[in-house]
Design an enzyme around this catalytic site. Structure first.
Site, PDB file in Angstrom:
ATOM      1  NE  ARG A  23      -4.406  -1.154   0.339  1.00  0.00           N
ATOM      2  CZ  ARG A  23      -4.663  -2.209  -0.433  1.00  0.00           C
ATOM      3  NH1 ARG A  23      -3.756  -2.607  -1.319  1.00  0.00           N
ATOM      4  NH2 ARG A  23      -5.797  -2.856  -0.341  1.00  0.00           N
ATOM      5  CD  GLU A  42      -2.894   3.253  -5.318  1.00  0.00           C
ATOM      6  OE1 GLU A  42      -3.977   2.701  -5.572  1.00  0.00           O
ATOM      7  OE2 GLU A  42      -1.929   2.664  -4.873  1.00  0.00           O
ATOM      8  CG  HIS A  45      -3.228  -0.726  -6.760  1.00  0.00           C
ATOM      9  ND1 HIS A  45      -3.623  -0.090  -5.606  1.00  0.00           N
ATOM     10  CD2 HIS A  45      -3.171  -2.045  -6.448  1.00  0.00           C
ATOM     11  CE1 HIS A  45      -3.803  -0.984  -4.649  1.00  0.00           C
ATOM     12  NE2 HIS A  45      -3.538  -2.184  -5.137  1.00  0.00           N
TER      13      HIS A  45
END
Ligand SMILES: *[C@@H]1O[C@H](CO)[C@@H](O)[C@H](O)[C@H]1NC(C)=O
Ligand SMILES: *[C@@H]1O[C@H](CO)[C@@H](O)[C@H](O)[C@H]1NC(C)=O
Ligand SMILES: *[C@@H]1O[C@H](CO)[C@@H](O)[C@H](O)[C@H]1NC(C)=O
Ligand SMILES: *[C@@H]1O[C@H](CO)[C@@H](O)[C@H](O)[C@H]1NC(C)=O
Length: 330
Positions: free
Chosen positions: A245, A274, A292
């Site tokens: 993360r 993000e 991602h």
């Protein structure tokens, strides 16, 4: 049991038929495919979802409802006892608040391990071989462009921070490349699960790794676990790989460390905010970036959807989850 309804938030891509078949053991299947948080909250408050016992929270549901915080949990029907979440990470669900309300939560560990580890290796090899610069040159018609040699993984020390299912899968793969593997975790693993990796302290991991792979969950104690003081302890020219993360690492501090040469390069699949990416990372021409996509394969997405459905079925029929989040398991 006949009075137990289920609610799906978001959409399913691979298991629509299996979801429809859940009508065999539920009193009603509710579906909230898209919408906005305020609309969802108002439907909850009007009682549209009363009687829902278990919920399927799809991988895109956070963009619909936002975080499952106290406000949202308060609005959910009192009948709700289980939240089955599609994702290995569940930092957007307030677990202690769920526990307080008697709601059990499941996630999808294991199913994501191999795909995420594959991407960690892809990023690590890409970083070692300076692949961004070569990719760009060949597409611009410059063949190798301003080529410079990369490095082999063999004999490099790979440090794995967080040796859960994904960390172990990274170690398993890295062994095949002849790397020396060490790890740090809250607890040392039994030897049978260590994949031949050596257990070291956090400080030792920072000081002696040539490549550092982040494979730990995000929670208040791991937020910014890698920041300036940690970069300062690392070997000069280290490579950082993050498939966990974004907020685990202080992104601005990483940009500084790249500029100073402390960090030679990085391979990143996740970012602090993000889809925003720090401009310093976009400018660093040897950094390898992915948007991602760690678990974005057909096979893994299907396995994840199926595991959520299996949890939902087990919740409704047997009042228990298959992969309940560890914080709730005493
Ligand atoms: C959810 O999974 C589907 C495929 O199964 C994919 O197309 C979609 O991008 C995913 N959404 C998120 C937010 O990960
Ligand atoms: C992951 O890959 C290993 C082989 O490397 C395999 O044994 C295992 O079953 C896979 N795990 C999942 C959840 O698919
Ligand atoms: C090519 O790369 C070298 C080393 O990274 C650098 O010193 C040089 O300025 C670069 N040349 C061009 C034309 O970009
Ligand atoms: C990687 O590419 C960057 C950008 O072209 C260059 O500055 C650096 O010297 C390269 N390093 C290696 C080892 O290839």
């Amino acid at each position: 049991m006949t009075q137990r309804a289920a609610l799906l938030i978001g959409v399913l891509t691979h298991t629509e038929k299996e979801w429809q078949e859940c009508d065999k053991f539920t009193s009603k299947l509710h579906h909230y495919p898209e919408g906005l948080r305020e609309d969802f909250l108002s439907k909850c408050r009007k009682g549209d979802f009363d009687g829902v016992y278990a919920m399927y929270r799809s991988n895109d549901s956070n963009s619909i409802t936002g975080n499952f915080n106290e406000e949202l949990l308060d609005a959910l029907p009192k009948s709700l006892k289980f939240i089955c979440h599609n994702g290995a990470g569940y930092d957007n669900i307030d677990i202690p608040a769920c526990t307080k309300r008697g709601i059990s939560v499941s996630s999808t560990p294991i199913a994501v391990n191999n795909a995420t580890a594959d991407v960690a290796l892809l990023l690590m090899l890409g970083a070692l071989r300076n692949v961004t610069q070569a990719f760009q040159a060949v597409r611009q018609g410059k063949w190798r462009g301003n080529f410079s040699l990369g490095h082999d993984p063999k004999d490099k020390v790979l440090g794995i921070l967080g040796m859960g299912g994904i960390g172990s899968a990274v170690a398993h793969r890295a062994k095949a490349f002849g790397m020396k593997i060490q790890y740090h975790n809250r607890h040392q693993l039994p030897a049978s699960e260590e994949e031949g990796a050596k257990y070291v302290s956090f400080d030792e991991l920072l000081k002696t790794s040539d490549v550092l792979s982040l494979n730990l969950a995000l929670n208040p104690s791991t937020r910014h676990i890698i920041a300036k003081p940690q970069f300062d302890q690392m070997k000069d020219g280290i490579i950082i790989v993050n498939t966990a993360r974004g907020p685990i690492m202080d992104e601005a501090a990483l940009v500084d460390a790249l500029k100073s040469g402390k960090v030679w390069t990085a391979g990143l699949d996740v970012f602090e905010e993000e889809p925003k990416i720090h401009p310093g990372l976009l400018e660093a021409e040897n950094v390898v970036l992915l948007p991602h996509i760690g678990t974005a394969t057909v096979e893994t997405q299907r396995d994840m959807e199926q595991l959520v459905l299996d949890n939902l079925k087990s919740a409704i029929k047997e009042d228990k989850l298959i992969t309940q989040v560890p914080e709730q398991k005493k």
